[in-house]
Design a protein around this motif. Structure first.
Motif, PDB file in Angstrom:
ATOM      1  N   ARG A 150      -6.831  -2.715  -8.356  1.00 52.02           N
ATOM      2  CA  ARG A 150      -6.063  -1.766  -7.530  1.00 52.02           C
ATOM      3  C   ARG A 150      -5.494  -0.636  -8.382  1.00 52.02           C
ATOM      4  O   ARG A 150      -5.083  -0.845  -9.512  1.00 52.02           O
ATOM      5  CB  ARG A 150      -4.924  -2.494  -6.821  1.00 52.02           C
ATOM      6  N   ASP A 151      -5.445   0.549  -7.798  1.00 54.47           N
ATOM      7  CA  ASP A 151      -4.828   1.706  -8.433  1.00 54.47           C
ATOM      8  C   ASP A 151      -3.329   1.589  -8.177  1.00 54.47           C
ATOM      9  O   ASP A 151      -2.884   1.688  -7.028  1.00 54.47           O
ATOM     10  CB  ASP A 151      -5.397   2.996  -7.830  1.00 54.47           C
ATOM     11  N   PRO A 201       0.822  -1.216   0.000  1.00 55.14           N
ATOM     12  CA  PRO A 201       0.000   0.000   0.000  1.00 55.14           C
ATOM     13  C   PRO A 201       0.856   1.266   0.000  1.00 55.14           C
ATOM     14  O   PRO A 201       1.914   1.321   0.613  1.00 55.14           O
ATOM     15  CB  PRO A 201      -0.786  -0.088   1.312  1.00 55.14           C
ATOM     16  N   TRP A 214       1.100   7.260 -11.359  1.00 56.26           N
ATOM     17  CA  TRP A 214       0.157   6.153 -11.567  1.00 56.26           C
ATOM     18  C   TRP A 214       0.393   5.524 -12.934  1.00 56.26           C
ATOM     19  O   TRP A 214       0.872   6.171 -13.853  1.00 56.26           O
ATOM     20  CB  TRP A 214      -1.294   6.609 -11.407  1.00 56.26           C
ATOM     21  N   ASN A 268      -3.515   6.502  -1.626  1.00 57.22           N
ATOM     22  CA  ASN A 268      -4.665   5.595  -1.636  1.00 57.22           C
ATOM     23  C   ASN A 268      -4.527   4.600  -2.791  1.00 57.22           C
ATOM     24  O   ASN A 268      -5.465   4.315  -3.513  1.00 57.22           O
ATOM     25  CB  ASN A 268      -5.988   6.360  -1.721  1.00 57.22           C
ATOM     26  N   GLY A 269      -3.291   4.126  -2.978  1.00 59.81           N
ATOM     27  CA  GLY A 269      -2.993   3.208  -4.071  1.00 59.81           C
ATOM     28  C   GLY A 269      -1.987   2.161  -3.638  1.00 59.81           C
ATOM     29  O   GLY A 269      -1.767   1.953  -2.438  1.00 59.81           O
ATOM     30  N   TYR A 270      -1.371   1.518  -4.646  1.00 63.31           N
ATOM     31  CA  TYR A 270      -0.476   0.398  -4.375  1.00 63.31           C
ATOM     32  C   TYR A 270       0.773   0.464  -5.239  1.00 63.31           C
ATOM     33  O   TYR A 270       0.718   0.845  -6.401  1.00 63.31           O
ATOM     34  CB  TYR A 270      -1.194  -0.933  -4.651  1.00 63.31           C
ATOM     35  N   THR A 306      -0.181   4.591   1.237  1.00 61.04           N
ATOM     36  CA  THR A 306      -1.319   5.198   1.931  1.00 61.04           C
ATOM     37  C   THR A 306      -1.565   6.643   1.518  1.00 61.04           C
ATOM     38  O   THR A 306      -2.714   7.054   1.379  1.00 61.04           O
ATOM     39  CB  THR A 306      -1.143   5.103   3.452  1.00 61.04           C
ATOM     40  N   GLU A 307      -0.498   7.413   1.278  1.00 63.86           N
ATOM     41  CA  GLU A 307      -0.695   8.819   0.916  1.00 63.86           C
ATOM     42  C   GLU A 307      -1.315   8.978  -0.471  1.00 63.86           C
ATOM     43  O   GLU A 307      -1.844  10.039  -0.803  1.00 63.86           O
ATOM     44  CB  GLU A 307       0.604   9.622   1.025  1.00 63.86           C
ATOM     45  N   LYS A 348       1.404  11.728  -6.837  1.00 61.19           N
ATOM     46  CA  LYS A 348       0.164  10.987  -7.044  1.00 61.19           C
ATOM     47  C   LYS A 348      -0.388  11.234  -8.452  1.00 61.19           C
ATOM     48  O   LYS A 348      -0.977  10.353  -9.069  1.00 61.19           O
ATOM     49  CB  LYS A 348      -0.878  11.378  -5.994  1.00 61.19           C
TER      50      LYS A 348
END
Length: 143
Positions: free
Chosen positions: A70-71, A40, A83, A45-47, A42-43, A79
């Protein structure tokens, strides 16, 4: 070809059909929770998708396509910039469905585009990523 998916049976079946059409390969489809494979971020909200090495080692020498909702990210700097829709490394190809479910590229758990468009996006990404491993093709680079 082994397609490992995280509760995406319709997507896995559709992708297997296209892999058969394009590459002439039969696929074994496996549903598996890969929560222990993705770290994860966390900052965001992805992987982080780079931890799939253990999975690749489990299927040594076999071509794998992972389909995940999963993102996923290739880095942790931005962020908005880190991605990814998918990637390939050797025999392992990964495609995320998180950012192909809407008209824009924002992540979503809900399908907001027509199902046929969503599946076409997924299939194109799967064929694209497998192609890197199959033909060793790189992305276009400026001269």
């Amino acid at each position: 070809m082994i397609i490992i998916h995280e509760n995406l049976p319709k997507e896995a079946e559709s992708t297997a059909e296209v892999i058969k059409q394009v590459y002439g390969l039969d696929s074994k489809i496996v549903n598996e929770d890969l929560g222990n494979q993705f770290a994860p971020i966390t900052e965001f909200n992805g992987y982080d998708a780079s931890y799939l090495w253990d999975l690749q080692q489990s299927f040594q020498g076999k071509a794998l396509l992972v389909l995940t909702p999963r993102d996923i990210y290739a880095g942790t700097i931005s962020k908005n910039d880190d991605w990814i829709l998918g990637y390939n490394t050797g025999y392992l190809s990964v495609v995320s469905t998180a950012r192909i479910k809407r008209k824009d590229s924002q992540p979503s758990d809900n399908l907001e585009v027509p199902l046929d468009l969503y599946l076409k996006r997924l299939n194109v990404m799967g064929i694209h990523e497998i192609g890197h491993g199959a033909v060793k093709g790189e992305h276009f680079k400026q001269a």
